[in-house]
Design a protein around this motif. Structure first.
Motif, PDB file in Angstrom:
ATOM      1  N   PRO A 194       0.578  -1.209  -0.038  1.00 19.88           N
ATOM      2  CA  PRO A 194      -0.057   0.029  -0.104  1.00 19.88           C
ATOM      3  C   PRO A 194       0.745   1.279  -0.171  1.00 19.88           C
ATOM      4  O   PRO A 194       0.319   2.199   0.282  1.00 19.88           O
ATOM      5  N   GLY A 195       1.753   1.088  -0.217  1.00 20.62           N
ATOM      6  CA  GLY A 195       3.037   2.354  -0.524  1.00 20.62           C
ATOM      7  C   GLY A 195       3.952   2.615   0.716  1.00 20.62           C
ATOM      8  O   GLY A 195       3.803   1.992   1.727  1.00 20.62           O
ATOM      9  N   SER A 196       4.834   3.463   0.379  1.00 18.28           N
ATOM     10  CA  SER A 196       5.929   3.771   1.279  1.00 18.28           C
ATOM     11  C   SER A 196       5.720   4.960   2.423  1.00 18.28           C
ATOM     12  O   SER A 196       6.737   5.477   2.963  1.00 18.28           O
ATOM     13  N   ARG A 197       4.498   5.867   1.938  1.00 23.98           N
ATOM     14  CA  ARG A 197       4.291   7.149   2.561  1.00 23.98           C
ATOM     15  C   ARG A 197       3.090   6.659   3.412  1.00 23.98           C
ATOM     16  O   ARG A 197       2.172   5.959   3.191  1.00 23.98           O
ATOM     17  N   ARG A 198       3.321   7.358   4.807  1.00 20.24           N
ATOM     18  CA  ARG A 198       2.196   7.540   5.579  1.00 20.24           C
ATOM     19  C   ARG A 198       0.663   7.630   5.015  1.00 20.24           C
ATOM     20  O   ARG A 198      -0.152   7.106   5.370  1.00 20.24           O
ATOM     21  N   GLY A 199       0.768   8.865   4.204  1.00 21.67           N
ATOM     22  CA  GLY A 199      -0.496   9.098   3.605  1.00 21.67           C
ATOM     23  C   GLY A 199      -1.011   7.996   2.627  1.00 21.67           C
ATOM     24  O   GLY A 199      -2.425   8.094   2.571  1.00 21.67           O
ATOM     25  N   GLU A 200      -0.137   7.482   2.144  1.00 20.92           N
ATOM     26  CA  GLU A 200      -0.612   6.487   1.013  1.00 20.92           C
ATOM     27  C   GLU A 200      -1.148   5.151   1.868  1.00 20.92           C
ATOM     28  O   GLU A 200      -2.250   4.618   1.434  1.00 20.92           O
ATOM     29  N   GLY A 202      -2.571   5.378   4.795  1.00 22.62           N
ATOM     30  CA  GLY A 202      -3.848   5.777   5.193  1.00 22.62           C
ATOM     31  C   GLY A 202      -4.959   5.801   4.302  1.00 22.62           C
ATOM     32  O   GLY A 202      -6.082   5.334   4.611  1.00 22.62           O
ATOM     33  N   ARG A 203      -4.670   6.273   3.091  1.00 21.73           N
ATOM     34  CA  ARG A 203      -5.701   6.276   2.175  1.00 21.73           C
ATOM     35  C   ARG A 203      -5.757   4.947   1.279  1.00 21.73           C
ATOM     36  O   ARG A 203      -7.228   4.534   1.154  1.00 21.73           O
ATOM     37  N   LEU A 204      -5.096   3.986   1.023  1.00 17.57           N
ATOM     38  CA  LEU A 204      -5.125   2.780   0.329  1.00 17.57           C
ATOM     39  C   LEU A 204      -5.543   1.613   1.280  1.00 17.57           C
ATOM     40  O   LEU A 204      -6.087   0.681   0.841  1.00 17.57           O
ATOM     41  N   GLY A 205      -4.917   1.592   2.514  1.00 20.14           N
ATOM     42  CA  GLY A 205      -5.306   0.436   3.265  1.00 20.14           C
ATOM     43  C   GLY A 205      -6.698   0.098   3.558  1.00 20.14           C
ATOM     44  O   GLY A 205      -6.824  -1.212   3.535  1.00 20.14           O
ATOM     45  N   PRO A 206      -7.430   0.934   3.747  1.00 17.86           N
ATOM     46  CA  PRO A 206      -8.910   0.585   3.899  1.00 17.86           C
ATOM     47  C   PRO A 206      -9.409  -0.299   2.687  1.00 17.86           C
ATOM     48  O   PRO A 206     -10.188  -1.120   2.789  1.00 17.86           O
ATOM     49  N   VAL A 285      -2.186  -6.367  -9.784  1.00 17.00           N
ATOM     50  CA  VAL A 285      -2.947  -5.298  -9.889  1.00 17.00           C
ATOM     51  C   VAL A 285      -2.810  -3.886  -9.324  1.00 17.00           C
ATOM     52  O   VAL A 285      -2.388  -3.964  -8.058  1.00 17.00           O
ATOM     53  N   ILE A 286      -3.048  -2.733  -9.885  1.00 15.19           N
ATOM     54  CA  ILE A 286      -2.454  -1.429  -9.174  1.00 15.19           C
ATOM     55  C   ILE A 286      -3.928  -0.695  -8.835  1.00 15.19           C
ATOM     56  O   ILE A 286      -4.749  -0.850  -9.573  1.00 15.19           O
ATOM     57  N   GLY A 287      -3.584  -0.134  -7.564  1.00 17.76           N
ATOM     58  CA  GLY A 287      -4.802   0.765  -7.071  1.00 17.76           C
ATOM     59  C   GLY A 287      -4.109   1.939  -6.357  1.00 17.76           C
ATOM     60  O   GLY A 287      -3.003   1.720  -6.019  1.00 17.76           O
ATOM     61  N   TYR A 288      -4.588   3.092  -6.907  1.00 15.20           N
ATOM     62  CA  TYR A 288      -4.082   4.296  -5.931  1.00 15.20           C
ATOM     63  C   TYR A 288      -5.178   5.564  -6.295  1.00 15.20           C
ATOM     64  O   TYR A 288      -5.923   5.493  -6.880  1.00 15.20           O
ATOM     65  N   ASN A 289      -5.249   6.274  -4.929  1.00 16.89           N
ATOM     66  CA  ASN A 289      -5.960   7.264  -4.840  1.00 16.89           C
ATOM     67  C   ASN A 289      -5.440   8.264  -4.249  1.00 16.89           C
ATOM     68  O   ASN A 289      -4.476   8.260  -3.269  1.00 16.89           O
ATOM     69  N   PHE A 290      -5.576   9.620  -4.513  1.00 19.69           N
ATOM     70  CA  PHE A 290      -5.187  10.899  -4.359  1.00 19.69           C
ATOM     71  C   PHE A 290      -6.131  11.570  -3.433  1.00 19.69           C
ATOM     72  O   PHE A 290      -7.432  11.419  -3.343  1.00 19.69           O
ATOM     73  N   ASN A 291      -5.753  12.372  -2.653  1.00 16.90           N
ATOM     74  CA  ASN A 291      -6.964  13.533  -2.183  1.00 16.90           C
ATOM     75  C   ASN A 291      -7.569  14.235  -3.402  1.00 16.90           C
ATOM     76  O   ASN A 291      -7.074  14.022  -4.422  1.00 16.90           O
TER      77      ASN A 291
END
Length: 383
Positions: A194-200, A202-206, A285-291
Motif C-alpha cells: 500500500p505504499g511507502s508513505r504514511r499518507g498512501e 492511510g488512504r489505500l489501506g482500507p 493489480v494496481i490501485g491508487y487514490n489521491f486527495n
C-alpha cells in the motif's frame, strides 16, 4: 572529488545508493554529503536530517507541512553553498530537489548540477523539462525514450537503465523457506503493497483491506504478506491486524526479497514497485487514490492513459489499474481473482514484464555503474 546528493523518498534512496556504490568503484576517494535514507547512509552518507520528512506526495498533502519543508529546503541549499561540491546531484523528488538547485544556482551560478530521474514530461506538464533546464546541466534517465526529450531543451542526458534490473532476487529455495517459516505452504500468496508513505497507507489501506476480504471469501486458502519499510511499519501492522488471510508483515531486506520471490500475485500502489514485481515475475493489480483536489488536477493535466510503468515500457495495457474514484474494493477484487488464475490475462502480464526488464537494461552493465560513469563523464573526469 566531493559530491552533494539529495534524495527525498525510498525509491530515490535506492537510486542514490546504487550511484554511490558505482562512484566509489570508478572514482576511489570520492566524498559524499547531503540528504538520503538508510541505503545511502550505508554507502557512507551522513544525512543532514531524516529523509522521510520529505516523503510527501500530493498538493493537498504538502500544504500542512509547507513551513517545515521550506526550512529543510533552505537548510539543504545553505549546506551546499557552505562547502561547494564538484556537483550537486538531486535524485527524483523534483518539487523539493529542483528548488534546492534553484536556490543554489541563484547564489552560485557556476555550480554544476545533475538530476537523476528525468521528469515524466511524456505523462503530464511537458513544460517541466524546459524549466528544469534553467538549473540542471545533466540528466540521468531511467527510461530509454527520455534522453531526446531532455536534450531538446538544452540539457545533456544519458539513459543509464533502471536499478531494478540489477537488484538481488531471492532463490527458489529462499522463497520456499519463507513459505515454510510463515506456515504458508502451497497456499496462494498475495503480496499487498500500500505504499511507502504514511499518507498512501492511510488512504489505500482500507480499500485494499476490503478488496482482500472479497478475494479471501472466494479463495479462503489464500494468504497475505505485506512487505513494508520501517517508518510506516507500525501503521501497516495496526491496519493489517483486522485483515483476512492471516497477514504477515515483513521489514527486512532478505524477507522482502523472499516474499517477492514466493508470491503468486500482488495488489500494489502505483509507483516503482511495479518494476520490482516485474523483475520477480509477479502478476499485479494496481490501485491508487489521491486527495480529491490532487486527483482533479492530475486528471485534467495527464497526457497518458496509464500510470503503470510496466504498461508504459512494454507498450501494452495488460496490468489492471484502478485510480482515483475507480480505486474501490468491489472493482479491484475481481481483477485480482482473475490474475490469480492461470489464464490469458496472467500470461499476458508475464510476457509484458519480461519485455519491460529487457528494455530497462537487464543483462547489461549494472545501472548504478552506468549512472556513475555518466556523472564522471559529465564532470570531465576519467573513470
Amino acid at each position: 572529488m566531493k559530491l552533494f546528493l539529495v534524495a527525498g523518498e525510498a525509491s530515490g534512496d535506492r537510486l542514490g545508493a546504487a550511484l554511490m556504490e558505482g562512484l566509489k568503484t570508478l572514482a576511489p576517494g570520492v566524498a559524499f554529503a547531503g540528504v538520503g535514507g538508510p541505503l545511502m547512509q550505508a554507502q557512507g552518507l551522513q544525512s543532514l536530517f531524516p529523509m522521510d520528512e520529505l516523503s510527501v506526495m500530493g498538493i493537498a498533502e504538502i500544504l500542512p507541512k509547507y513551513r517545515k519543508l521550506r526550512r529543510r529546503l533552505h537548510q539543504t541549499a545553505e549546506a551546499v553553498l557552505a562547502d561547494p561540491p564538484d556537483a550537486l546531484i538531486t535524485i527524483d523528488s523534483p518539487d523539493f530537489c529542483l528548488r534546492v538547485a534553484r536556490l543554489v544556482r541563484a547564489r552560485r551560478p557556476e555550480q554544476r548540477t545533475i538530476h537523476y530521474v528525468a521528469p515524466s514530461v511524456w505523462a503530464w506538464r511537458p513544460g517541466r523539462a524546459a524549466k528544469m533546464a534553467e538549473v540542471i546541466d545533466h540528466v540521468l534517465a531511467l527510461l530509454p525514450f527520455e534522453p531526446p526529450l531532455m536534450q531538446a531543451v538544452g540539457m545533456s542526458c544519458d539513459f543509464v537503465g533502471h536499478p531494478v534490473v540489477a537488484e538481488p532476487r531471492a532463490t527458489a529455495a529462499e522463497a520456499q523457506a519463507f513459505r515454510e517459516t510463515h506456515g504458508i505452504g502451497k497456499a496462494p500468496l498475495i503480496l499487498v503493497l500500500p505504499g511507502s508513505r504514511r499518507g498512501e497507507v492511510g488512504r489505500l489501506g482500507p480499500v485494499f483491506g476490503a478488496a482482500l476480504g472479497l478475494v479471501v471469501a472466494a479463495r479462503p486458502e489464500a494468504r497475505v504478506v505485506l512487505p513494508t519499510v520501517a517508518h510506516v511499519a507500525g501503521a501497516v501492522r495496526a491496519m493489517a491486524a483486522a485483515w483476512p488471510g492471516a497477514p504477515v508483515v515483513v521489514e527486512t531486506a532478505d524477507d522482502k526479497r523472499a516474499a517477492f520471490a514466493a508470491a503468486d500475485v500482488a495488489l500494489a500502489a502505483s509507483g516503482t514497485v511495479s518494476l520490482e514485481l516485474a523483475a520477480n515475475a509477479v502478476p499485479m493489480v494496481i490501485g491508487y487514490n489521491f486527495n480529491r483536489l490532487t486527483w482533479e488536477i492530475i486528471k485534467r493535466r495527464a497526457l497518458i492513459d496509464t500510470v503503470t510503468l510496466v504498461n508504459l515500457v512494454s507498450d501494452t495495457r495488460v496490468v489492471p489499474e484502478f485510480l482515483g474514484p475507480a480505486c474501490r474494493a468491489e472493482a479491484i477484487a475481481p481483477a485480482l481473482l482473475r490474475m490469480m488464475a492461470a489464464g490469458p490475462e496472467r500470461a499476458a502480464e508475464l510476457d509484458a514484464m519480461a519485455v519491460t526488464m529487457q528494455r530497462l537494461g537487464a543483462g547489461g552493465e549494472a545501472p548504478g555503474l552506468r549512472a556513475a560513469r555518466s556523472v564522471l563523464g559529465a564532470l570531465g573526469h576519467r573513470a
